[in-house]
Design a protein around this motif. Structure first.
Motif, PDB file in Angstrom:
ATOM      1  N   PHE A   1       0.850  -1.200   0.000  1.00  0.00           N
ATOM      2  CA  PHE A   1       0.000   0.000   0.000  1.00  0.00           C
ATOM      3  C   PHE A   1       0.875   1.236   0.000  1.00  0.00           C
ATOM      4  O   PHE A   1       1.822   1.349   0.750  1.00  0.00           O
ATOM      5  CB  PHE A   1      -0.905  -0.001   1.242  1.00  0.00           C
ATOM      6  CG  PHE A   1      -1.868  -1.134   1.258  1.00  0.00           C
ATOM      7  CD1 PHE A   1      -3.018  -1.097   0.484  1.00  0.00           C
ATOM      8  CD2 PHE A   1      -1.634  -2.259   2.040  1.00  0.00           C
ATOM      9  CE1 PHE A   1      -3.915  -2.154   0.503  1.00  0.00           C
ATOM     10  CE2 PHE A   1      -2.522  -3.317   2.069  1.00  0.00           C
ATOM     11  CZ  PHE A   1      -3.670  -3.259   1.293  1.00  0.00           C
ATOM     12  N   ARG A   2       0.507   2.180  -0.854  1.00  0.00           N
ATOM     13  CA  ARG A   2       1.222   3.459  -0.932  1.00  0.00           C
ATOM     14  C   ARG A   2       0.244   4.576  -0.643  1.00  0.00           C
ATOM     15  O   ARG A   2      -0.922   4.511  -1.075  1.00  0.00           O
ATOM     16  CB  ARG A   2       1.819   3.661  -2.315  1.00  0.00           C
ATOM     17  CG  ARG A   2       2.888   2.685  -2.672  1.00  0.00           C
ATOM     18  CD  ARG A   2       3.480   3.042  -4.005  1.00  0.00           C
ATOM     19  NE  ARG A   2       4.365   1.975  -4.445  1.00  0.00           N
ATOM     20  CZ  ARG A   2       4.815   1.837  -5.659  1.00  0.00           C
ATOM     21  NH1 ARG A   2       4.439   2.689  -6.578  1.00  0.00           N
ATOM     22  NH2 ARG A   2       5.615   0.861  -5.965  1.00  0.00           N
ATOM     23  N   PRO A   3       0.703   5.616   0.000  1.00  0.00           N
ATOM     24  CA  PRO A   3      -0.195   6.753   0.194  1.00  0.00           C
ATOM     25  C   PRO A   3      -0.481   7.447  -1.142  1.00  0.00           C
ATOM     26  O   PRO A   3       0.367   7.475  -2.033  1.00  0.00           O
ATOM     27  CB  PRO A   3       0.583   7.674   1.130  1.00  0.00           C
ATOM     28  CG  PRO A   3       1.976   7.179   1.164  1.00  0.00           C
ATOM     29  CD  PRO A   3       1.987   5.778   0.636  1.00  0.00           C
ATOM     30  N   LYS A   4      -1.700   7.971  -1.277  1.00  0.00           N
ATOM     31  CA  LYS A   4      -2.052   8.680  -2.493  1.00  0.00           C
ATOM     32  C   LYS A   4      -1.296   9.993  -2.543  1.00  0.00           C
ATOM     33  O   LYS A   4      -1.105  10.666  -1.552  1.00  0.00           O
ATOM     34  CB  LYS A   4      -3.558   8.944  -2.541  1.00  0.00           C
ATOM     35  CG  LYS A   4      -4.360   7.692  -2.729  1.00  0.00           C
ATOM     36  CD  LYS A   4      -5.826   8.042  -2.856  1.00  0.00           C
ATOM     37  CE  LYS A   4      -6.645   6.789  -3.075  1.00  0.00           C
ATOM     38  NZ  LYS A   4      -8.064   7.082  -3.264  1.00  0.00           N
ATOM     39  N   LYS A   5      -0.918  10.371  -3.747  1.00  0.00           N
ATOM     40  CA  LYS A   5      -0.166  11.626  -3.911  1.00  0.00           C
ATOM     41  C   LYS A   5      -1.093  12.755  -4.237  1.00  0.00           C
ATOM     42  O   LYS A   5      -2.106  12.661  -4.796  1.00  0.00           O
ATOM     43  CB  LYS A   5       0.855  11.474  -5.046  1.00  0.00           C
ATOM     44  CG  LYS A   5       1.942  10.506  -4.677  1.00  0.00           C
ATOM     45  CD  LYS A   5       2.960  10.415  -5.800  1.00  0.00           C
ATOM     46  CE  LYS A   5       4.064   9.456  -5.423  1.00  0.00           C
ATOM     47  NZ  LYS A   5       5.066   9.344  -6.424  1.00  0.00           N
TER      48      LYS A   5
END
Length: 92
Positions: free
Chosen positions: A88-92
């Motif tokens: 999971f990556r944080p939204k930019k």
């Protein structure tokens, strides 16, 4: 002369692959045998189908573990939380 160059080249290829001369002759004979080529193609196709089934199964297991991690905070046995968290990556 053409035949001797082909034979020498074939021996060099076999030597570089570490295959003895008898096995090399067998492989050369099989290349000229249509049933052997058909069997080899069938074996390769079956192997690729099995490989794709294994890959799809593993992808499904990983997707289920990711879903479980997203919902409950744990991925289940065999999955490290850091591995799942890294998906999971944080939204930019």
């Amino acid at each position: 002369m053409h035949g001797s160059i082909r034979g020498t080249h074939g021996r060099q290829v076999c030597a570089q692959l570490g295959v003895d001369e008898g096995e090399c002759r067998g492989a050369a004979f099989a290349l000229h045998s249509m049933p052997a080529v058909v069997v080899a193609v069938i074996v390769v196709v079956v192997a690729l189908v099995l490989l794709s089934l294994v890959q799809a199964s593993l992808q499904g297991i990983y997707a289920a573990a990711l879903y479980r991690y997203a919902e409950a905070g744990e991925g289940g046995a065999g999955f490290e939380p850091a591995l799942l968290q890294g998906a999971f990556r944080p939204k930019k």
